[in-house]
Each structure stands twice: as C-alpha cells, then as structure tokens.
Design a protein around this motif. Structure first.
Motif, PDB file in Angstrom:
ATOM      1  N   ARG A  55      38.792  59.975  36.971  1.00 17.35           N
ATOM      2  CA  ARG A  55      38.239  58.677  37.352  1.00 17.35           C
ATOM      3  C   ARG A  55      36.901  58.397  36.666  1.00 17.35           C
ATOM      4  NH1 ARG A  55      39.830  57.880  43.774  1.00 17.35           N
ATOM      5  NH2 ARG A  55      42.059  58.345  43.494  1.00 17.35           N
ATOM      6  N   ARG A  56      36.180  59.458  36.333  1.00 18.79           N
ATOM      7  CA  ARG A  56      34.892  59.286  35.638  1.00 18.79           C
ATOM      8  C   ARG A  56      35.063  59.248  34.126  1.00 18.79           C
ATOM      9  NH1 ARG A  56      30.935  63.783  37.390  1.00 18.79           N
ATOM     10  NH2 ARG A  56      29.474  62.483  36.231  1.00 18.79           N
ATOM     11  N   GLY A  57      36.307  59.361  33.648  1.00 21.65           N
ATOM     12  CA  GLY A  57      36.569  59.278  32.219  1.00 21.65           C
ATOM     13  C   GLY A  57      36.361  60.571  31.458  1.00 21.65           C
ATOM     14  N   LYS A  58      36.159  61.685  32.162  1.00 23.97           N
ATOM     15  CA  LYS A  58      35.950  62.979  31.492  1.00 23.97           C
ATOM     16  C   LYS A  58      37.278  63.609  31.068  1.00 23.97           C
ATOM     17  CE  LYS A  58      32.804  65.741  33.177  1.00 23.97           C
ATOM     18  NZ  LYS A  58      32.045  66.571  34.153  1.00 23.97           N
ATOM     19  N   TYR A  59      38.337  63.372  31.812  1.00 21.76           N
ATOM     20  CA  TYR A  59      39.662  63.892  31.495  1.00 21.76           C
ATOM     21  C   TYR A  59      40.616  62.740  31.215  1.00 21.76           C
ATOM     22  CZ  TYR A  59      38.233  68.347  33.731  1.00 21.76           C
ATOM     23  OH  TYR A  59      37.597  69.512  34.077  1.00 21.76           O
ATOM     24  N   TYR A 102      38.801  63.548  40.221  1.00 23.48           N
ATOM     25  CA  TYR A 102      37.514  62.856  40.117  1.00 23.48           C
ATOM     26  C   TYR A 102      37.050  62.781  38.665  1.00 23.48           C
ATOM     27  CZ  TYR A 102      32.714  61.572  41.424  1.00 23.48           C
ATOM     28  OH  TYR A 102      31.510  60.925  41.567  1.00 23.48           O
ATOM     29  N   SER A 103      37.310  63.845  37.888  1.00 17.99           N
ATOM     30  CA  SER A 103      36.930  63.849  36.470  1.00 17.99           C
ATOM     31  C   SER A 103      37.733  62.816  35.692  1.00 17.99           C
ATOM     32  CB  SER A 103      37.140  65.247  35.870  1.00 17.99           C
ATOM     33  OG  SER A 103      36.225  66.170  36.411  1.00 17.99           O
ATOM     34  N   ASP A 121      23.399  67.483  43.248  1.00 19.85           N
ATOM     35  CA  ASP A 121      24.098  66.829  42.140  1.00 19.85           C
ATOM     36  C   ASP A 121      23.338  67.019  40.827  1.00 19.85           C
ATOM     37  OD1 ASP A 121      21.923  65.220  42.584  1.00 19.85           O
ATOM     38  OD2 ASP A 121      23.069  63.403  43.039  1.00 19.85           O
ATOM     39  N   SER A 126      44.391  61.306  31.686  1.00 21.94           N
ATOM     40  CA  SER A 126      45.440  61.467  32.686  1.00 21.94           C
ATOM     41  C   SER A 126      46.823  61.363  32.044  1.00 21.94           C
ATOM     42  CB  SER A 126      45.312  60.386  33.775  1.00 21.94           C
ATOM     43  OG  SER A 126      46.358  60.519  34.719  1.00 21.94           O
ATOM     44  N   PHE A 162      31.330  65.501  44.663  1.00 25.60           N
ATOM     45  CA  PHE A 162      30.155  64.626  44.578  1.00 25.60           C
ATOM     46  C   PHE A 162      28.862  65.430  44.454  1.00 25.60           C
ATOM     47  CE2 PHE A 162      33.515  62.426  46.871  1.00 25.60           C
ATOM     48  CZ  PHE A 162      33.629  61.279  46.115  1.00 25.60           C
ATOM     49  N   LYS A 219      32.835  62.465  50.261  1.00 30.19           N
ATOM     50  CA  LYS A 219      31.708  61.627  49.849  1.00 30.19           C
ATOM     51  C   LYS A 219      30.729  61.426  51.001  1.00 30.19           C
ATOM     52  CE  LYS A 219      30.546  57.410  47.345  1.00 30.19           C
ATOM     53  NZ  LYS A 219      31.069  56.205  46.652  1.00 30.19           N
ATOM     54  N   ARG A 238      38.585  67.945  42.177  1.00 30.14           N
ATOM     55  CA  ARG A 238      37.560  67.782  41.136  1.00 30.14           C
ATOM     56  C   ARG A 238      38.172  67.240  39.846  1.00 30.14           C
ATOM     57  NH1 ARG A 238      35.438  73.420  40.163  1.00 30.14           N
ATOM     58  NH2 ARG A 238      37.672  73.833  40.469  1.00 30.14           N
TER      59      ARG A 238
END
Length: 807
Positions: free
Chosen positions: A438-442, A435-436, A774, A444, A707, A700, A432
């Motif tokens: 990749r979605r720009g929430k965290y 994935y966060s 979701d 790296s 997801f 997925k 998770r």
C-alpha cells in the motif's frame, strides 16, 4: 601487509594482524586464518586488507586455513549489514553463518606434574580425586572431560588451587576440526612406466582399464574388480601405476522417489505474474514482489517459471522455505523440472560435511540453484538474480536464539544489495507485507483462484463449550469431527488433524493441595509424554518419571488436563482402531530424515491420518486429503502477543488449504471455545481481505507494527532481587534517554520493564523492556546505548529486533 580478522567472541570490531611474507599471496577476504589471541590460538575470518597497521603491537597470523574464500566481498557486505542491524558481533555472526565444525579450536588441557616428593595428605578429597584422574592420563584432560568424570559439582576452583600449588599445569592445544575436505585415493598409470614389465592377467586388466579411463578411484576399482588392493600394490612396486589424492564432494541423501511432477498449464493469473517477474529480471534492478495466492493457486509454478528464466540466462537463484519438512517434496519437484541442474540443499537436517561441500561449490559458482530453510539466506550464490521466500508470513523464518535474524526480512535486504528480484509468496501474507504494498514499496501480484478453478474447502466451526461426553467432560473430538472422520475413511480418503501442542496432557494437577506439577528450573508446567512415562519441560528439557502421588502433599488423586498430539493420537487409535495413523511433531522428527519418511508414507497412501503440530500446516500438497480437523483454534489465540489474531487466522487458513488439492471437495472442521472471534469467522469464510482491514484498524489505534517498529530487550539474571534492581535502573535510563529534546512526546516509547510471560527458564529470572518507535534510527540508537550501559556480571541482555515472540 595487514589484515582485519573477525573472531568468534563478543567484540564489536575486528582485530588487526600482520601477514608474514610466505602467506601474503593467499591472505584474501573470505578466508579463515589461525591467529594468536592472548595465550590461545583461534580461528578468525579475514574481513579486510590494509596497507599499514592502524594499531600498535601487531601480531602475525599463523596460518591461512582455506585455499579458496568461503565468501566474497559482496557477501561480506551483506553479512556485516545483518550483524549490525541485529546488534550481533561480526565474528560471532560469521561463525553462525558459515558451515559448522570446520574451525580449529584452542583446547586447554590440564596435566598433572611430578608430585612424588609432595605430601598430598593435606589436600581436600576432591583435589586428590582430580590428581588421580590426571595422573592416569599423562597427556592431560580438558575441563569438560574432567567435569564429566567428577559429576558432583563445579571443579574450576579446585583446578585453580592445584595450578597455584604447582601440582597441575595447563597446556594450550589445537583441536582438529570435525569437518574437513573429503579425499579419495586415485590410481593412474605412472609417467615413464616400464614397457617391458611382466604382468599377470589380472594386472593387465587393470592397466587396460586405466588406459581407457585415465585414472580411477579405489572405490571404482573395487566395484569393477573386487579385491584389487594386492594387484595394485604389485603394479605400484613395478612402477606401472602411481597413487595420488583428489577431493570428492559429499552429497545429500534427500529422498527422490515421491510422485512424478504434473505438467501444469498456467492460467491467466499465473501468466500475468510470470510476465511481471520476467520483466523485472530482465531489467536487472531491485524489485520486491508480494505474490498473494490462495492455497492451491499454483504459486510454485510461478516460482519455477521465474527460476527457469534466471538459470537460462546464467544467473543464480535462492529458494527459501520455512520448515525443513517442506524440502523433500519440493526438492523432488525441482529435480523433475530442472533436470541436469545441480541443486544444493541447506538446512539443519543436512550432514555438516555435505553442507560444507555444498557451500564451497556454491561459492565457486558450480551450483547456481539453492533450496533451504532460513539459514540458506546467507548462501554465497554468485550473480544472485532471484530470491523466493515461500510462505513468507511464517514465523519460522525468525531465529529466536543467538543472532535473532529474520530470513524473510534479510531476503529483501539481500535482493536490494544484489540488484535482484525477491518474491514473497503466501496465501496469508504478513500484515507488514500488505502495508508495504500500500505504501508502494512492494509490487503486488495476485493469484485469486485455485488451479483448475477447484473450490476452497467448506469450513465448519464447532463450539466446544457445548461438546461434552457422558461424564460431563469436554471432548477432544467433537461429534461433527468424529462423523466426518468415519465418512472420510469409509471413502478411502485421507485426513489431517492439527493440534499445535505436543505431548499427552498439558499439565498434571493435584486437587487436594492445588499443586500443578511444574519444572524446577522454569516457570512452566511439565507436560506428560505417556509413551516414555515422563513429565518433560519443553523449555529446558528437564524430565522426571511420572509420579504416582503428589510430591507436595503426597495425595494420590493426581488429575490430567489438556490434550497434546500424543494424547490425540491415542484417542484416535481407540476410536478408529482399524486406520493407519502417524504423528508429526518435534518428538517424532528428531532423527535425520524423519520428516521425509513420514511425508513420503502419507503421499503413498500408506497412512490414512496424519496428526501434527504447525509443521503439517505449511505448503504440503496431497491430492487425496479431503478432511482437515483443527482440534483447538484457541491455542494461538490466547498467547500474550499483539499478533495472536493474525497468527490464528494464518494457521487456520493454511491448514484448511491442505484439503481439496485433488478433484474431490474437502471439508474443514475448526473446534474452538471462541466461535465468534473475528479471526475465526474470517478464516471460516476465507476472507483474508476482511481480516486484514479489521486487523489494520486495531494495530493503527495502538501504534503497533506495521505502523511502528519494535526492539525487545530480553533481560535475565540468576539472582532475582539483584536482577530486578538492575532491570528497574535500566528502565529509568531508557525513559531518560528516550525523552524528546523539544519537550514533546518521547521519540521512542518505552514499555516496561515487566516480568516475561514465562518468568523463569533454566533457573534464570526473566524480564522484558519493549522499545517502540516509527523512527528506526532513534530506536536502534537507544537499544545500542542500553545494551552497552546495562550489561553486567549479574544481568544478561539480549536484543530481539523486530520480535516475533514475547514469551
């Protein structure tokens, strides 16, 4: 003045009370209050202040129990969010969050009345016994005490009959808290003491000491002057000294003597990570970072540099670890690095008095650096600027009883509410988290190399299907692992063996009738614990002496199957009688400080081989370990859980990372019956990225997290047939309410109801309904509707939000 009080009962909303005039100056949010509740008096928590009442018939609070608040309004906002998200009453949540043992509790006592004129011959024998017990104690007895004295079944109905017959009455008493503030007696020179008092030489010595010190505790005087009490009493009579009391804080006995901290020069990757964190801390805005560093890459040094920056600028820091076994070694390193900085340790192995004192000192701002396991996420740190979640992937951050919260997820929420920086660190991040990113929430951050460019261990996978002994039985130790152990011990190196199953044998089996000896209360087999000569249930703690014959058919050919850590230890001692072995699992670490003692001995090289469950896989740093053996990689792989492959990869990667922390190369041997499984092959090659890509494709296709989001309804009943009917009805309601109004696919997917993998625990029959969507708002709304409509006297419902286990 009116206040809102949250009470430790299953109520969704707090209760309104009025504050009498004498208490108005001290009724603040965050303090505890003694309140009337029905016929009882209970401890509640002030969670709001009102100018006027919002209900009729308001009662007065009885007493304010704290001089200083135990939490601030900001802390309360966080606690309330957590209680709401995990569908747990706020009063019960606060009871769990705050230090234990500090509350006054209402204690109902049963007292025998004068029954001399009443004929008792007509009473049942059991009621006569109750009366005799009560008459022996004029002050009465609690229900639990009576029940323990009369152990042949429940006594509540008999007590009710005696109360109805006016032979027994009940009294509501207050039971004092187990934990209170600790004080010591203080001796000081009296104001206006006589100047011409005649003093002995010993009295003069104490007076001179007090003139220098100002005041001294009785323990201090005893250390300086030995037996001093008679002397102080004489000085008190002469008016020379005065006595008073002051609070003293209890301290932890966490060991501090592990090896000195090494001075480490940060490499380029570490410097880049530290600079990114310092930039975020300087902005004083919320920032969530995923620090992905291979095992041994120096993540702790990055944490320390960020902590150093926060403490130097007056902020507070919180450092979370998944297991209490990690805290002794970590605490020593923190103490070495931050000398002069007071540190609070919060976890279940800390005494309740110490935890209470630490909590209040944290809340007052006297301690700014907190280290602890998952419950430490609630510590009331003022001006919280940094939260570190080490080994963020670890499932131990999820509590699976009462309020089923995830400390890892709450750390992110708390950082956001505090405008702080949170660092999630791991060599094998939760999918998770990736994935966060990749979605720009965290953000790296990466540490792709070990410190000093040390190589990762070489990993060998052994196919156990072809490993059999002379009798054709499967071996516990493969030939390759035995050879590697011989080589390691001959070189005076250390080894770790990992088996995520405690006990001696996994189960006992009668080949004559096919019976596997199982727990009478749970749908699980009993595990043999050879040293105690007992079969035990690891779910309800039922135990029975190991039988010599089958209890079903009385056959005497009972056979043993499977291996646990206790059997592995026994096997090692037979194969390698000369080496020093220790075992670290739940059976050997029940005593306070046991984790620290075992790890300290291993660190000092007083142990050659450490055998353990998953508590040995996490974060430990021992430079002399050059061999790691995984006895069975299949234990976690075969669990009924969509995360089984991810957890297997993480466990293998983490336990492999315990080797090669020093200058010598390390070897890892993984024993498995599934050598071609992608999780095992990726772990063998240290290929985290490849594993994640493969796992994300599978998730997925099935719409599993990350997801979607999930809530698991855990349903149980003592009555199997009635419970099953109510479970089926709840499932029908769930499908009806989850329908899409426009006629499309359901907003929330309802899976089940189905029998739980362990169908019975503690005589309660168990089912599950899994909600998946979701749309987080629709998911929580449906769960709330179901728990409000489905809870009955027969059926118990527990919600597990973002579940980590489906057993």
């Amino acid at each position: 003045m009116y206040v809102k009080i949250a009470i430790n009962i299953p109520a969704d909303s707090p209760f309104t009370y009025s504050v009498p005039d004498p208490l108005r100056g001290c009724a603040d949010v965050g303090k505890r209050a003694l309140v009337p509740f029905g016929s009882r008096r209970l401890t509640g928590y002030i969670v709001g202040v009102l100018d006027g009442p919002d209900v009729d018939n308001v009662r007065d609070i009885l007493e304010i129990l704290d001089t200083d608040p135990l939490f601030s309004s900001d802390d309360l906002a966080f606690y309330s969010w957590a209680a709401s998200y995990y569908h747990y009453p706020l009063g019960k949540a606060l009871h769990e969050i705050l230090p234990g043992g500090i509350n006054l509790t209402s204690d109902r006592r049963y007292v025998a009345l004068d029954v001399s004129a009443t004929p008792l011959n007509s009473l049942p024998e059991r009621q006569k016994n109750i009366l005799e017990r009560l008459k022996a104690l004029p002050k009465g007895m609690s229900l639990s005490r009576l029940q323990s004295l009369l152990a042949n079944g429940p006594i509540r109905k008999d007590l009710s009959a005696l109360v109805s017959a006016n032979l027994v009455t009940t009294l509501e008493c207050l039971k004092s808290p187990d934990v209170r503030k600790k004080t010591e007696q203080l001796v000081s020179l009296a104001v206006g003491r006589p100047s011409n008092a005649r003093l002995s030489e010993r009295q003069k010595e104490i007076v001179a000491y007090l003139e220098r010190k100002g005041a001294a505790g009785v323990d201090e005087l005893r250390a300086c002057f030995g037996s001093h009490s008679p002397v102080v009493r004489q000085l008190l009579k002469k008016g020379v000294v005065a006595l008073s009391h002051r609070e003293v804080y209890r301290s932890s006995t966490e060991p501090r003597e592990m090896r000195p901290d090494r001075q480490i020069q940060l490499n380029d990757d570490q410097v880049a990570a530290v600079n990114a964190l310092k930039a975020g801390l300087t902005r004083k805005k919320f920032l969530s970072c995923l620090l992905h560093g291979v095992t041994g890459s120096g993540k702790t040094e990055v944490y320390f540099s960020a902590m150093d920056h926060v403490l130097a600028t007056g902020g507070g820091a919180l450092y979370l670890v998944p297991e209490i076994g990690l805290t002794p070694q970590l605490l020593h390193r923190v103490q070495q690095r931050f000398q002069g900085e007071e540190i609070a340790v919060l976890h279940s192995d800390i005494g309740r008095g110490v935890r209470y004192d630490n909590w209040r000192r944290i809340q007052k701002g006297e301690i700014r650096l907190v280290i602890g396991a998952r419950s430490a996420v609630f510590a009331p740190v003022p001006d919280l600027r940094l939260i570190i979640v080490d080994e963020e992937h670890d499932s131990s951050y999820k509590q699976d009883v009462r309020m089923r919260y995830s400390a890892r997820d709450l750390a992110v929420v708390r950082a956001k509410m505090s405008s702080a920086v949170v660092v999630l660190g791991s060599a094998t991040p939760d999918i998770r988290s990736v994935y966060s990113v990749r979605r720009g929430k965290y953000t790296s951050l990466s540490l792709p190399r070990r410190v000093e460019n040390r190589p990762l261990p070489e990993v060998e996978v052994v196919d156990m299907k072809v490993q059999r002994d002379g009798n054709g039985q499967f071996q516990v130790l493969s030939d390759a692992l035995q050879s590697a152990l011989h080589r390691t011990f001959s070189e005076r190196r250390q080894a770790i063996l990992f088996l995520n199953r405690r006990g001696f044998h996994t189960f006992l089996f009668c080949p004559e009738c096919g019976n596997a000896l199982s727990c009478p209360n749970c749908s699980v087999s009993l595990t043999l614990h050879a040293k105690a000569n007992q079969l035990r249930c690891h779910y309800c703690d039922y135990s029975v002496s190991t039988p010599s014959f089958c209890p079903t058919c009385h056959g005497r050919d009972i056979q043993f199957f499977g291996a646990g850590t206790e059997r592995l230890e026994d096997e090692i001692k037979m194969t390698f009688p000369q080496i020093r072995t220790s075992r670290m699992d739940r059976d050997t670490t029940t005593a306070r400080g046991a984790h620290a003692r075992i790890l300290r001995d291993f660190d000092r090289h007083e142990i050659d081989l450490l055998i353990g469950t998953q508590m040995i896989t996490k974060g430990h740093d021992f430079s002399n370990v050059t061999l790691v053996g995984v006895i069975s990689a299949d234990t976690s792989l075969n669990l009924p859980d969509f995360r089984a492959a991810e957890r297997t990869f993480q466990l293998l990667a983490q336990v492999s990372g315990r080797g090669g922390r020093g200058p010598e190369k390390a070897q890892v041997i993984i024993q498995t019956f599934n050598p071609d499984h992608y999780a095992i092959l990726r772990a063998k090659d240290h290929d985290y990225s490849g594993f994640i890509e493969e796992e994300l494709r599978i998730r997925k296709s099935l719409n599993y997290p990350p997801f979607s989001r999930m809530i698991n309804l855990q349903l149980s009943s003592l009555n199997q047939d009635r419970g099953r009917q109510e479970v089926d009805e709840l499932g029908r309601r769930a499908r009806t309410w989850s329908r899409n109004p426009s006629g499309g696919a359901p907003v929330v997917e309802v899976i089940g109801p189905a029998e739980a993998p362990i169908a019975r625990i503690k005589n309660r029959h168990r089912w599950q309904i899994l909600l998946k969507s979701d749309n987080i708002h629709a998911l929580h709304s449906l769960a709330r509707h179901l728990i409000l409509s489905g809870q009955t006297k027969t059926l118990d419902i527990k919600l597990d939000v973002d579940p980590m286990s489906f057993m």
